[in-house]
Design a protein around this motif. Structure first.
Motif, PDB file in Angstrom:
ATOM      1  N   MET A 359       0.831  -1.204   0.000  1.00  0.00           N
ATOM      2  CA  MET A 359       0.000   0.000   0.000  1.00  0.00           C
ATOM      3  C   MET A 359       0.865   1.254   0.000  1.00  0.00           C
ATOM      4  SD  MET A 359      -2.835  -1.305   2.779  1.00  0.00           S
ATOM      5  CE  MET A 359      -3.512   0.331   3.075  1.00  0.00           C
ATOM      6  N   VAL A 360       1.968   1.226   0.756  1.00  0.00           N
ATOM      7  CA  VAL A 360       2.894   2.373   0.797  1.00  0.00           C
ATOM      8  C   VAL A 360       3.466   2.635  -0.591  1.00  0.00           C
ATOM      9  CG1 VAL A 360       5.088   3.237   1.703  1.00  0.00           C
ATOM     10  CG2 VAL A 360       3.499   2.055   3.224  1.00  0.00           C
ATOM     11  N   VAL A 361       3.923   1.558  -1.243  1.00  0.00           N
ATOM     12  CA  VAL A 361       4.511   1.702  -2.592  1.00  0.00           C
ATOM     13  C   VAL A 361       3.474   2.258  -3.568  1.00  0.00           C
ATOM     14  CG1 VAL A 361       5.496   0.446  -4.535  1.00  0.00           C
ATOM     15  CG2 VAL A 361       6.209  -0.114  -2.215  1.00  0.00           C
ATOM     16  N   GLY A 362       2.245   1.744  -3.502  1.00  0.00           N
ATOM     17  CA  GLY A 362       1.203   2.199  -4.418  1.00  0.00           C
ATOM     18  C   GLY A 362       0.829   3.654  -4.205  1.00  0.00           C
ATOM     19  N   ILE A 363       0.605   4.036  -2.945  1.00  0.00           N
ATOM     20  CA  ILE A 363       0.202   5.415  -2.651  1.00  0.00           C
ATOM     21  C   ILE A 363       1.321   6.396  -2.981  1.00  0.00           C
ATOM     22  CG2 ILE A 363      -0.512   7.010  -0.841  1.00  0.00           C
ATOM     23  CD1 ILE A 363      -2.674   5.051  -1.635  1.00  0.00           C
ATOM     24  N   THR A 364       2.563   6.055  -2.625  1.00  0.00           N
ATOM     25  CA  THR A 364       3.686   6.964  -2.912  1.00  0.00           C
ATOM     26  C   THR A 364       3.895   7.125  -4.413  1.00  0.00           C
ATOM     27  OG1 THR A 364       5.232   5.103  -2.660  1.00  0.00           O
ATOM     28  CG2 THR A 364       4.895   6.524  -0.754  1.00  0.00           C
ATOM     29  N   SER A 365       3.657   6.063  -5.176  1.00  0.00           N
ATOM     30  CA  SER A 365       3.792   6.168  -6.639  1.00  0.00           C
ATOM     31  C   SER A 365       2.781   7.158  -7.205  1.00  0.00           C
ATOM     32  CB  SER A 365       3.597   4.793  -7.287  1.00  0.00           C
ATOM     33  OG  SER A 365       4.585   3.881  -6.857  1.00  0.00           O
ATOM     34  N   ILE A 366       1.558   7.119  -6.662  1.00  0.00           N
ATOM     35  CA  ILE A 366       0.526   8.053  -7.119  1.00  0.00           C
ATOM     36  C   ILE A 366       0.899   9.489  -6.731  1.00  0.00           C
ATOM     37  CG2 ILE A 366      -1.893   8.735  -6.836  1.00  0.00           C
ATOM     38  CD1 ILE A 366      -2.526   5.759  -6.383  1.00  0.00           C
ATOM     39  N   ILE A 367       1.358   9.663  -5.491  1.00  0.00           N
ATOM     40  CA  ILE A 367       1.739  11.008  -5.027  1.00  0.00           C
ATOM     41  C   ILE A 367       2.889  11.560  -5.862  1.00  0.00           C
ATOM     42  CG2 ILE A 367       2.733  12.298  -3.092  1.00  0.00           C
ATOM     43  CD1 ILE A 367       1.186  10.454  -1.216  1.00  0.00           C
ATOM     44  N   ASN A 368       3.872  10.713  -6.167  1.00  0.00           N
ATOM     45  CA  ASN A 368       5.040  11.166  -6.936  1.00  0.00           C
ATOM     46  C   ASN A 368       4.664  11.634  -8.339  1.00  0.00           C
ATOM     47  OD1 ASN A 368       6.712  10.591  -4.786  1.00  0.00           O
ATOM     48  ND2 ASN A 368       7.307   8.571  -5.541  1.00  0.00           N
ATOM     49  N   GLN A 369       3.554  11.109  -8.864  1.00  0.00           N
ATOM     50  CA  GLN A 369       3.106  11.536 -10.184  1.00  0.00           C
ATOM     51  C   GLN A 369       2.605  12.980 -10.164  1.00  0.00           C
ATOM     52  OE1 GLN A 369       3.292   9.818 -13.109  1.00  0.00           O
ATOM     53  NE2 GLN A 369       4.335   8.176 -12.014  1.00  0.00           N
ATOM     54  N   PHE A 370       2.022  13.387  -9.028  1.00  0.00           N
ATOM     55  CA  PHE A 370       1.452  14.725  -8.928  1.00  0.00           C
ATOM     56  C   PHE A 370       2.405  15.732  -8.291  1.00  0.00           C
ATOM     57  CE2 PHE A 370      -2.217  11.878  -9.154  1.00  0.00           C
ATOM     58  CZ  PHE A 370      -3.004  12.529 -10.098  1.00  0.00           C
ATOM     59  N   LEU A 371       3.445  15.260  -7.607  1.00  0.00           N
ATOM     60  CA  LEU A 371       4.405  16.156  -6.962  1.00  0.00           C
ATOM     61  C   LEU A 371       5.814  15.838  -7.455  1.00  0.00           C
ATOM     62  CD1 LEU A 371       3.097  16.130  -3.275  1.00  0.00           C
ATOM     63  CD2 LEU A 371       2.822  17.951  -4.957  1.00  0.00           C
ATOM     64  N   PRO A 372       6.167  16.296  -8.664  1.00  0.00           N
ATOM     65  CA  PRO A 372       7.500  15.986  -9.202  1.00  0.00           C
ATOM     66  C   PRO A 372       8.626  16.597  -8.387  1.00  0.00           C
ATOM     67  CG  PRO A 372       6.369  17.614 -10.570  1.00  0.00           C
ATOM     68  CD  PRO A 372       5.360  17.107  -9.593  1.00  0.00           C
ATOM     69  N   GLY A 373       8.342  17.688  -7.658  1.00  0.00           N
ATOM     70  CA  GLY A 373       9.391  18.323  -6.863  1.00  0.00           C
ATOM     71  C   GLY A 373       9.616  17.659  -5.520  1.00  0.00           C
ATOM     72  N   PHE A 374       8.769  16.705  -5.166  1.00  0.00           N
ATOM     73  CA  PHE A 374       8.889  16.025  -3.878  1.00  0.00           C
ATOM     74  C   PHE A 374       8.640  14.541  -4.080  1.00  0.00           C
ATOM     75  CE2 PHE A 374       6.585  14.955   0.254  1.00  0.00           C
ATOM     76  CZ  PHE A 374       7.770  14.574   0.874  1.00  0.00           C
ATOM     77  N   GLN A 375       9.700  13.785  -4.215  1.00  0.00           N
ATOM     78  CA  GLN A 375       9.611  12.360  -4.466  1.00  0.00           C
ATOM     79  C   GLN A 375       9.736  11.568  -3.164  1.00  0.00           C
ATOM     80  OE1 GLN A 375       9.184  10.913  -7.856  1.00  0.00           O
ATOM     81  NE2 GLN A 375       8.455  13.027  -7.869  1.00  0.00           N
ATOM     82  N   ILE A 376       8.710  10.750  -2.874  1.00  0.00           N
ATOM     83  CA  ILE A 376       8.734   9.885  -1.694  1.00  0.00           C
ATOM     84  C   ILE A 376       9.195   8.504  -2.120  1.00  0.00           C
ATOM     85  CG2 ILE A 376       7.385   8.928   0.201  1.00  0.00           C
ATOM     86  CD1 ILE A 376       5.369  11.154  -0.205  1.00  0.00           C
ATOM     87  N   SER A 377      10.118   7.953  -1.393  1.00  0.00           N
ATOM     88  CA  SER A 377      10.631   6.618  -1.728  1.00  0.00           C
ATOM     89  C   SER A 377      10.636   5.745  -0.482  1.00  0.00           C
ATOM     90  CB  SER A 377      12.048   6.712  -2.307  1.00  0.00           C
ATOM     91  OG  SER A 377      12.927   7.328  -1.386  1.00  0.00           O
ATOM     92  N   LEU A 378      10.362   4.461  -0.681  1.00  0.00           N
ATOM     93  CA  LEU A 378      10.399   3.479   0.412  1.00  0.00           C
ATOM     94  C   LEU A 378      11.790   2.857   0.428  1.00  0.00           C
ATOM     95  CD1 LEU A 378       9.081   1.756   2.623  1.00  0.00           C
ATOM     96  CD2 LEU A 378       8.288   0.211   0.822  1.00  0.00           C
ATOM     97  N   SER A 379      12.543   3.165   1.451  1.00  0.00           N
ATOM     98  CA  SER A 379      13.897   2.618   1.541  1.00  0.00           C
ATOM     99  C   SER A 379      13.863   1.166   2.013  1.00  0.00           C
ATOM    100  CB  SER A 379      14.747   3.453   2.505  1.00  0.00           C
ATOM    101  OG  SER A 379      14.279   3.295   3.835  1.00  0.00           O
ATOM    102  N   ILE A 380      14.923   0.444   1.721  1.00  0.00           N
ATOM    103  CA  ILE A 380      15.033  -0.963   2.137  1.00  0.00           C
ATOM    104  C   ILE A 380      15.004  -1.066   3.659  1.00  0.00           C
ATOM    105  CG2 ILE A 380      16.538  -2.984   2.121  1.00  0.00           C
ATOM    106  CD1 ILE A 380      17.510  -2.141  -0.622  1.00  0.00           C
ATOM    107  N   VAL A 381      15.616  -0.084   4.327  1.00  0.00           N
ATOM    108  CA  VAL A 381      15.660  -0.093   5.796  1.00  0.00           C
ATOM    109  C   VAL A 381      14.252  -0.049   6.367  1.00  0.00           C
ATOM    110  CG1 VAL A 381      16.408   1.189   7.840  1.00  0.00           C
ATOM    111  CG2 VAL A 381      17.931   0.994   5.861  1.00  0.00           C
ATOM    112  N   TYR A 382      13.409   0.850   5.836  1.00  0.00           N
ATOM    113  CA  TYR A 382      12.044   0.949   6.339  1.00  0.00           C
ATOM    114  C   TYR A 382      11.225  -0.281   5.970  1.00  0.00           C
ATOM    115  CZ  TYR A 382      12.852   5.799   7.649  1.00  0.00           C
ATOM    116  OH  TYR A 382      13.330   6.933   8.248  1.00  0.00           O
ATOM    117  N   ALA A 383      11.503  -0.879   4.814  1.00  0.00           N
ATOM    118  CA  ALA A 383      10.807  -2.113   4.444  1.00  0.00           C
ATOM    119  C   ALA A 383      11.152  -3.231   5.430  1.00  0.00           C
ATOM    120  CB  ALA A 383      11.192  -2.519   3.024  1.00  0.00           C
TER     121      ALA A 383
END
Length: 416
Positions: A359-383
């Motif tokens: 769900m995190v990956v899906g939601i962040t992918s959608i957000i990143n499409q609308f906010l090119p200046g602010f990219q959210i990424s799921l790091s391996i550490v948080y996973a």
């Protein structure tokens, strides 16, 4: 060998729970999924935001002291005192430049306001006039996209030559190369000698010159009364020499500026010395609060999910009571029964956690499409944190049902 059999049996039982009681299992795991989504989602968003803001503010330099009227640390109780202070001006800049042995660069700038630029029949409003001394490009590593920076003689003589921000140049000239073109500003003619590189899409950009009209101080002082501190005061920046500690740099600055302003020994400073570390401390507290909020929201969801998983395990123990009795009668030890149910609980919670990470990956992918200046990424550490946290919840949720199953009397269990 025994452990592998226990894990295989637990996987089979967990799969049966998922297939045999889809709705019940889904609703139970939903709490785990939402909890992991809230915690890891907030952690990822806050970390991405912190990296974005910190990277943007880092352009200001962690070895630079900014002399200003206002301190960067908020102190509303002293607002009136700060308001009455004079702005730094060119005299402060000259005093520091002549006397600072610990500084590698001293620069001054002021922003008198917006101006209208004209080129032939085209005009652009809203560009802000940025009056600066010669050292600005070295202080902030300003990149000239086309053309060049001022020469020392051009700065010294105050020639009518300017640099334009990228957006302003595109709006005024379009596809035409602006270099060496003549523009008008307040009735004066200026030659464009360079345009600056785009500022980028950072969420916070302290060095956004996209709409700037850069003019040298020696040139602007001819048509603007820059000696008026209250109206055209600006900022002085001092960059330390390599190896110079910031405390020593601040002490030197304080002594020179106090002397320039003729402050008596008992008088307080009428200026502020700001550093990037001030904003970093304030932002650190702000991001810390956001992380706590994420943990609180996610924590409640995980607790609800853990109770639901525990309920599943109690039902599973009840449904398999006779089977537990048979296994114990055939010689299965308590720890084997304990591991079997505990592993099943852990597997169920990890599945819920993986759903939350998806769900995190899906939601962040959608957000990143609308906010090119602010990219959210799921790091391996948080996973990894998400999976480990799910496993811990599985242990806590399944421990009591597993202990009940392990401690059953085989005879009583087979009768039930």
């Amino acid at each position: 060998m025994i452990l592998s059999k226990v894990i295989a049996e637990s996987l089979r039982q967990a799969w049966q729970q998922l297939l045999g009681n889809k709705l019940r299992t889904f609703l139970s795991l939903l709490g785990i999924s939402i909890g992991i989504f809230c915690i890891i989602g907030v952690l990822s968003a806050v970390q991405s935001l912190q990296d974005n803001v910190s990277g943007s503010l880092a352009k200001l330099g962690d070895d630079v002291v900014y002399i200003d009227k206002w301190p960067w640390k908020d102190n509303s109780d002293s607002w009136w005192e700060y308001f009455q202070r004079p702005y730094p001006d060119h005299d402060d800049y000259e005093a520091l430049k002549e006397n600072m042995a610990t500084a590698s660069i001293v620069s001054y700038w002021t922003v008198p306001g917006n101006r209208t630029l004209k080129y032939r029949s085209q005009s652009v409003e809203g560009g802000y006039l940025f009056v600066t001394t010669y050292e600005l490009d070295r202080l902030f590593n300003i990149e000239v996209n086309r053309g060049r920076y001022w020469s020392t003689s051009e700065y010294r003589n105050g020639t009518d030559k300017i640099l334009l921000g990228n957006t302003l140049a595109e709006e005024l000239f379009g596809p035409i190369n602006p270099i060496n073109k003549t523009v008008k500003m307040q009735g004066r003619k200026y030659q464009v000698i360079g345009t600056l590189a785009p500022a980028g899409d950072d969420l916070i950009n302290p060095l956004d010159f996209d709409d700037a009209i850069l003019v040298t101080y020696n040139n602007a002082s001819r048509f603007i009364n820059l000696k008026n501190r209250n109206q055209y005061g600006g900022t002085v920046a001092v960059k330390a020499k390599p190896g110079v500690e910031m405390e020593r740099l601040q002490d030197d600055i304080r002594g020179i500026v106090r002397s320039e302003r003729q402050l008596r020994p008992r008088e307080e400073d009428n200026f502020a010395l700001n550093q990037l570390s001030m904003t970093a401390d304030a932002l650190g507290k702000f991001f810390g609060v956001l992380n706590i909020i994420g943990f609180l929201i996610g924590g409640f969801s995980i607790v609800v999910g853990a109770i639901s998983v525990a309920n599943i395990m109690f039902v599973s123990v009840k449904e398999r009571t006779s089977l537990i009795g048979v296994k114990k009668a055939l010689g299965a030890r308590q720890y084997v029964i304990l591991l079997e149910f505990l592993t099943e609980s852990i597997i169920l919670c990890i599945i819920g956690g993986l759903i939350g990470l998806a769900m995190v990956v899906g939601i962040t992918s959608i957000i990143n499409q609308f906010l090119p200046g602010f990219q959210i990424s799921l790091s391996i550490v948080y996973a990894i944190i998400g999976v480990v946290l799910s496993a811990v919840v599985g242990i806590l949720a399944g421990l009591i049902p597993a202990l009940l199953a392990a401690r059953m009397d085989p005879v009583e269990a087979m009768r039930s």
